[in-house]
Design a protein around this motif. Structure first.
Motif, PDB file in Angstrom:
ATOM      1  N   VAL A   1      92.257  33.819  26.648  1.00  0.00           N
ATOM      2  CA  VAL A   1      92.219  34.024  27.841  1.00  0.00           C
ATOM      3  C   VAL A   1      90.904  33.659  28.330  1.00  0.00           C
ATOM      4  O   VAL A   1      90.454  33.062  29.204  1.00  0.00           O
ATOM      5  CB  VAL A   1      92.249  35.777  28.325  1.00  0.00           C
ATOM      6  N   ALA A   2      89.733  34.134  27.568  1.00  0.00           N
ATOM      7  CA  ALA A   2      88.224  33.440  27.908  1.00  0.00           C
ATOM      8  C   ALA A   2      88.268  31.854  27.868  1.00  0.00           C
ATOM      9  O   ALA A   2      87.808  31.740  28.778  1.00  0.00           O
ATOM     10  CB  ALA A   2      87.366  34.239  26.793  1.00  0.00           C
ATOM     11  N   TYR A   3      88.945  31.459  27.090  1.00  0.00           N
ATOM     12  CA  TYR A   3      88.881  29.895  27.027  1.00  0.00           C
ATOM     13  C   TYR A   3      89.515  29.474  28.398  1.00  0.00           C
ATOM     14  O   TYR A   3      89.153  28.523  28.941  1.00  0.00           O
ATOM     15  CB  TYR A   3      89.906  29.405  25.753  1.00  0.00           C
ATOM     16  N   ILE A   4      90.677  30.019  28.833  1.00  0.00           N
ATOM     17  CA  ILE A   4      91.470  29.503  30.086  1.00  0.00           C
ATOM     18  C   ILE A   4      90.385  29.701  31.014  1.00  0.00           C
ATOM     19  O   ILE A   4      90.070  28.835  32.017  1.00  0.00           O
ATOM     20  CB  ILE A   4      92.497  30.095  30.286  1.00  0.00           C
ATOM     21  N   ARG A   5      89.676  31.047  31.158  1.00  0.00           N
ATOM     22  CA  ARG A   5      88.773  31.253  32.207  1.00  0.00           C
ATOM     23  C   ARG A   5      87.568  30.225  32.284  1.00  0.00           C
ATOM     24  O   ARG A   5      87.248  29.496  33.543  1.00  0.00           O
ATOM     25  CB  ARG A   5      88.190  32.602  31.898  1.00  0.00           C
ATOM     26  N   PHE A   6      87.228  30.073  31.243  1.00  0.00           N
ATOM     27  CA  PHE A   6      85.962  29.012  31.120  1.00  0.00           C
ATOM     28  C   PHE A   6      86.437  27.597  31.382  1.00  0.00           C
ATOM     29  O   PHE A   6      85.877  26.815  32.367  1.00  0.00           O
ATOM     30  CB  PHE A   6      85.223  29.174  29.574  1.00  0.00           C
ATOM     31  N   ALA A   7      87.624  27.114  30.964  1.00  0.00           N
ATOM     32  CA  ALA A   7      88.166  25.729  30.916  1.00  0.00           C
ATOM     33  C   ALA A   7      88.464  25.857  32.485  1.00  0.00           C
ATOM     34  O   ALA A   7      88.120  24.585  33.236  1.00  0.00           O
ATOM     35  CB  ALA A   7      89.338  25.533  30.408  1.00  0.00           C
ATOM     36  N   SER A   8      89.041  26.892  33.267  1.00  0.00           N
ATOM     37  CA  SER A   8      89.084  26.433  34.615  1.00  0.00           C
ATOM     38  C   SER A   8      87.824  26.254  35.686  1.00  0.00           C
ATOM     39  O   SER A   8      88.011  25.545  36.543  1.00  0.00           O
ATOM     40  CB  SER A   8      89.915  27.973  35.337  1.00  0.00           C
TER      41      SER A   8
ATOM     42  N   ASP B   1      99.090  24.058  38.636  1.00  0.00           N
ATOM     43  CA  ASP B   1      99.426  22.877  37.372  1.00  0.00           C
ATOM     44  C   ASP B   1      98.309  22.620  36.519  1.00  0.00           C
ATOM     45  O   ASP B   1      98.949  22.425  35.544  1.00  0.00           O
ATOM     46  CB  ASP B   1      99.863  21.662  38.331  1.00  0.00           C
ATOM     47  N   ASP B   2      97.118  22.812  37.008  1.00  0.00           N
ATOM     48  CA  ASP B   2      95.990  22.550  35.952  1.00  0.00           C
ATOM     49  C   ASP B   2      96.054  23.649  35.065  1.00  0.00           C
ATOM     50  O   ASP B   2      95.821  23.356  33.811  1.00  0.00           O
ATOM     51  CB  ASP B   2      94.625  22.453  36.747  1.00  0.00           C
ATOM     52  N   PHE B   3      96.495  24.966  35.332  1.00  0.00           N
ATOM     53  CA  PHE B   3      96.360  26.109  34.455  1.00  0.00           C
ATOM     54  C   PHE B   3      97.337  25.925  33.515  1.00  0.00           C
ATOM     55  O   PHE B   3      97.183  26.081  32.541  1.00  0.00           O
ATOM     56  CB  PHE B   3      96.323  27.526  35.239  1.00  0.00           C
ATOM     57  N   ILE B   4      98.682  25.629  34.094  1.00  0.00           N
ATOM     58  CA  ILE B   4      99.796  25.583  33.243  1.00  0.00           C
ATOM     59  C   ILE B   4      99.631  24.341  32.260  1.00  0.00           C
ATOM     60  O   ILE B   4     100.026  24.385  31.060  1.00  0.00           O
ATOM     61  CB  ILE B   4     100.991  24.945  34.210  1.00  0.00           C
ATOM     62  N   ARG B   5      99.052  23.161  32.549  1.00  0.00           N
ATOM     63  CA  ARG B   5      98.755  22.084  31.632  1.00  0.00           C
ATOM     64  C   ARG B   5      98.028  22.616  30.729  1.00  0.00           C
ATOM     65  O   ARG B   5      98.125  22.318  29.352  1.00  0.00           O
ATOM     66  CB  ARG B   5      98.063  20.869  32.331  1.00  0.00           C
ATOM     67  N   GLU B   6      96.875  23.321  30.840  1.00  0.00           N
ATOM     68  CA  GLU B   6      96.073  23.670  29.941  1.00  0.00           C
ATOM     69  C   GLU B   6      96.523  24.773  28.962  1.00  0.00           C
ATOM     70  O   GLU B   6      96.432  24.971  27.667  1.00  0.00           O
ATOM     71  CB  GLU B   6      94.733  24.164  30.574  1.00  0.00           C
ATOM     72  N   VAL B   7      97.251  25.808  29.358  1.00  0.00           N
ATOM     73  CA  VAL B   7      97.952  26.572  28.798  1.00  0.00           C
ATOM     74  C   VAL B   7      98.889  26.092  27.673  1.00  0.00           C
ATOM     75  O   VAL B   7      99.212  26.553  26.671  1.00  0.00           O
ATOM     76  CB  VAL B   7      98.720  27.889  29.307  1.00  0.00           C
TER      77      VAL B   7
END
Length: 156
Positions: free
Chosen positions: A122-129, A138-144
């Protein structure tokens, strides 16, 4: 070492301990002239690696800036301060081992993201966003989707 009280250069070391994972040494000393005790700290002086930003400006590698970004990403997550410190130390060590004078900001961000992916998804996705400037769901979905396709050993 000069005594901070009488300013004489006559002391002896009573105790020596390492700190910050061996990157710092604390010494307890006693002045043989005035018998007062004091402590000294020795730290490795590293030549600063500079971060080359997207606009081609350069700034010194800032450990605290890395820590703040990771702490913000880990906010309200089950990640201890000690674990964050270990990750920051690992990132800093990797940068100093792999880069002599400069590191592109993009590569530094990739190093941080790799360490965050192993620390907390979750921290990874937050940082990546923020880092990758997500603009849509869509950007979130692609990264997840990309993250969940990684082998478990790379994610944790």
């Amino acid at each position: 070492m000069r005594c901070p009280f009488c300013h004489r250069d006559e002391d002896r070391v009573l105790d020596t301990r390492t700190a910050e994972g061996g990157y710092m040494v604390r010494r307890k000393r006693v002045c043989t002239s005035c018998n007062r005790r004091f402590a000294t700290v020795e730290k490795i002086e590293q030549l600063s690696v500079r971060v080359v930003k997207r606009d081609d400006t350069r700034e010194p590698l800032d450990r605290e800036k890395i820590r703040r970004g990771i702490e913000r990403a880990c906010s309200k997550r089950p990640v201890t301060s000690e674990r964050i410190e270990q990750v920051v130390q690992s990132i800093e060590s990797e940068v100093y081992n792999d880069y002599d004078t400069e590191i592109p900001a993009k590569e530094l961000g990739e190093i941080v993201m790799r360490h965050l992916a192993a620390l907390d998804e979750v921290a990874y996705i937050r940082f990546a966003s923020v880092y990758q400037e997500f603009h849509s769901a869509d950007d979130f979905i692609r990264e997840v989707t990309r993250l969940t396709k990684l082998p478990a050993a790379q994610r944790s």
